[in-house]
Design a protein around this motif. Structure first.
Motif, PDB file in Angstrom:
ATOM      1  N   LEU A 162      88.150  79.547  11.062  1.00  0.00           N
ATOM      2  CA  LEU A 162      87.232  80.590  11.513  1.00  0.00           C
ATOM      3  C   LEU A 162      88.002  81.735  12.167  1.00  0.00           C
ATOM      4  CD1 LEU A 162      84.480  78.403  13.268  1.00  0.00           C
ATOM      5  CD2 LEU A 162      84.280  79.546  11.041  1.00  0.00           C
ATOM      6  N   PRO A 163      87.409  82.929  12.203  1.00  0.00           N
ATOM      7  CA  PRO A 163      88.013  84.031  12.961  1.00  0.00           C
ATOM      8  C   PRO A 163      87.974  83.701  14.452  1.00  0.00           C
ATOM      9  CG  PRO A 163      86.385  84.842  11.392  1.00  0.00           C
ATOM     10  CD  PRO A 163      86.213  83.357  11.466  1.00  0.00           C
ATOM     11  N   MET A 164      88.812  84.354  15.230  1.00  0.00           N
ATOM     12  CA  MET A 164      88.870  84.071  16.662  1.00  0.00           C
ATOM     13  C   MET A 164      87.538  84.333  17.355  1.00  0.00           C
ATOM     14  SD  MET A 164      92.688  85.179  17.940  1.00  0.00           S
ATOM     15  CE  MET A 164      92.757  86.783  17.153  1.00  0.00           C
ATOM     16  N   LEU A 183      95.291  82.667  21.867  1.00  0.00           N
ATOM     17  CA  LEU A 183      95.828  82.386  20.536  1.00  0.00           C
ATOM     18  C   LEU A 183      96.906  83.376  20.099  1.00  0.00           C
ATOM     19  CD1 LEU A 183      92.722  81.189  18.461  1.00  0.00           C
ATOM     20  CD2 LEU A 183      94.496  79.820  19.578  1.00  0.00           C
ATOM     21  N   VAL A 184      96.811  84.625  20.550  1.00  0.00           N
ATOM     22  CA  VAL A 184      97.844  85.589  20.148  1.00  0.00           C
ATOM     23  C   VAL A 184      99.205  85.215  20.735  1.00  0.00           C
ATOM     24  CG1 VAL A 184      96.271  87.521  19.791  1.00  0.00           C
ATOM     25  CG2 VAL A 184      97.266  87.158  22.053  1.00  0.00           C
ATOM     26  N   PRO A 193      95.593  87.045  11.148  1.00  0.00           N
ATOM     27  CA  PRO A 193      95.506  88.210  10.254  1.00  0.00           C
ATOM     28  C   PRO A 193      95.243  89.496  11.028  1.00  0.00           C
ATOM     29  CG  PRO A 193      93.485  86.933  10.150  1.00  0.00           C
ATOM     30  CD  PRO A 193      94.441  86.138  10.996  1.00  0.00           C
ATOM     31  N   THR A 194      95.645  90.600  10.457  1.00  0.00           N
ATOM     32  CA  THR A 194      95.393  91.896  11.096  1.00  0.00           C
ATOM     33  C   THR A 194      93.907  92.228  11.094  1.00  0.00           C
ATOM     34  OG1 THR A 194      95.858  92.960   8.970  1.00  0.00           O
ATOM     35  CG2 THR A 194      97.673  92.815  10.544  1.00  0.00           C
ATOM     36  N   ASP A 195      93.197  91.719  10.107  1.00  0.00           N
ATOM     37  CA  ASP A 195      91.751  91.901  10.040  1.00  0.00           C
ATOM     38  C   ASP A 195      91.085  90.834  10.901  1.00  0.00           C
ATOM     39  OD1 ASP A 195      89.070  92.146   9.436  1.00  0.00           O
ATOM     40  OD2 ASP A 195      89.344  92.231   7.262  1.00  0.00           O
ATOM     41  N   SER A 196      90.462  91.235  11.989  1.00  0.00           N
ATOM     42  CA  SER A 196      89.880  90.278  12.935  1.00  0.00           C
ATOM     43  C   SER A 196      88.717  89.479  12.359  1.00  0.00           C
ATOM     44  CB  SER A 196      89.409  91.009  14.197  1.00  0.00           C
ATOM     45  OG  SER A 196      88.417  91.973  13.861  1.00  0.00           O
TER      46      SER A 196
END
Length: 233
Positions: A162-164, A183-184, A193-196
């Motif tokens: 899943l996305p953050m 997480l970063v 990914p650069t796309d959130s």
């Protein structure tokens, strides 16, 4: 008619595979193909537990530091001894060498400080545990190591990545706080990914192995199980 040929490629010389190949019924059917590694007409089998791997990891580290220097001209090139120490700490495992370089060259911290942390890792580790000690070191550099371990465990426990933002919502306001900030700090072990709107996922299966048993991590851990958190969310 041409005979049916099966080619088996493995990333390491697993004991159960070797034993299967050495059985009476298999021995006459298996042919080991030598690989030329040096010199014309000189054939040798590449060993994944020998000097071949040590040399390849050394070359990989040299190339990686050259790329780092191209972006950081003030970064001092590691000495021959330092490169040898890093290669030794990799334990002939490319995932360890690759993760070390991701940690050193994460583009958000001083690579000189991070190189020093990697050089401080002991090389006297039990085979197979090198990567776990490396993950310990990476987590210890996080602002909140315990929370970082928990969030990493959740990422590993998800059947579908899943996305953050969705992980944060899934965990709720208490356990899901600061998911992105935490997480970063783990960029060297998870792919962000650069796309959130895209999901985050672990960079190697050994990360899942690391969090699957609490004994693999020597840091202080939250007693909450990631599966329990997900079940209650």
């Amino acid at each position: 008619d041409l005979p049916v040929t099966h080619i088996l490629l493995t990333s390491r010389s697993e004991e159960h595979i070797r034993k299967a190949m050495q059985t009476e019924e298999m021995r006459t059917l298996v042919c080991e193909i030598p690989v030329r590694t040096s010199g014309e007409g000189v054939a040798a089998t590449i060993s994944l537990d020998g000097a071949d791997v040590d040399n390849d990891i050394h070359i990989f580290l040299q190339h990686s530091f050259t790329e780092l220097q191209s972006r950081h001209p003030d970064f001092p090139r590691p000495s021959t001894d330092q490169l040898a120490r890093l290669a030794s700490r990799a334990g002939r495992r490319f995932i360890v060498a690759s993760t070390m370089m991701k940690f050193i060259d994460d583009r958000h911290n001083d690579p000189r400080d991070r190189l020093q942390l990697m050089l401080e890792l002991t090389s006297e580790l039990l085979p197979g545990t090198e990567v776990y000690k490396l993950y310990d070191q990476i987590l210890s550099t996080c602002t909140e190591p315990t929370l970082a371990y928990l969030h990493l465990s959740v990422v590993c426990a998800l059947v579908d990545p899943l996305p953050m933002s969705q992980i944060s919502k899934l965990l709720g306001p208490s356990q899901g706080r600061d998911v992105e900030r935490v997480l970063v700090q783990l960029r060297s072990v998870i792919e962000i990914p650069t796309d959130s709107s895209c999901p985050v996922y672990i960079s190697h299966s050994s990360v899942r192995d690391y969090v699957s048993h609490r004994s693999n991590c020597s840091l202080r851990q939250d007693t909450t199980s990631p599966h329990s958190l997900l079940a209650l969310s």
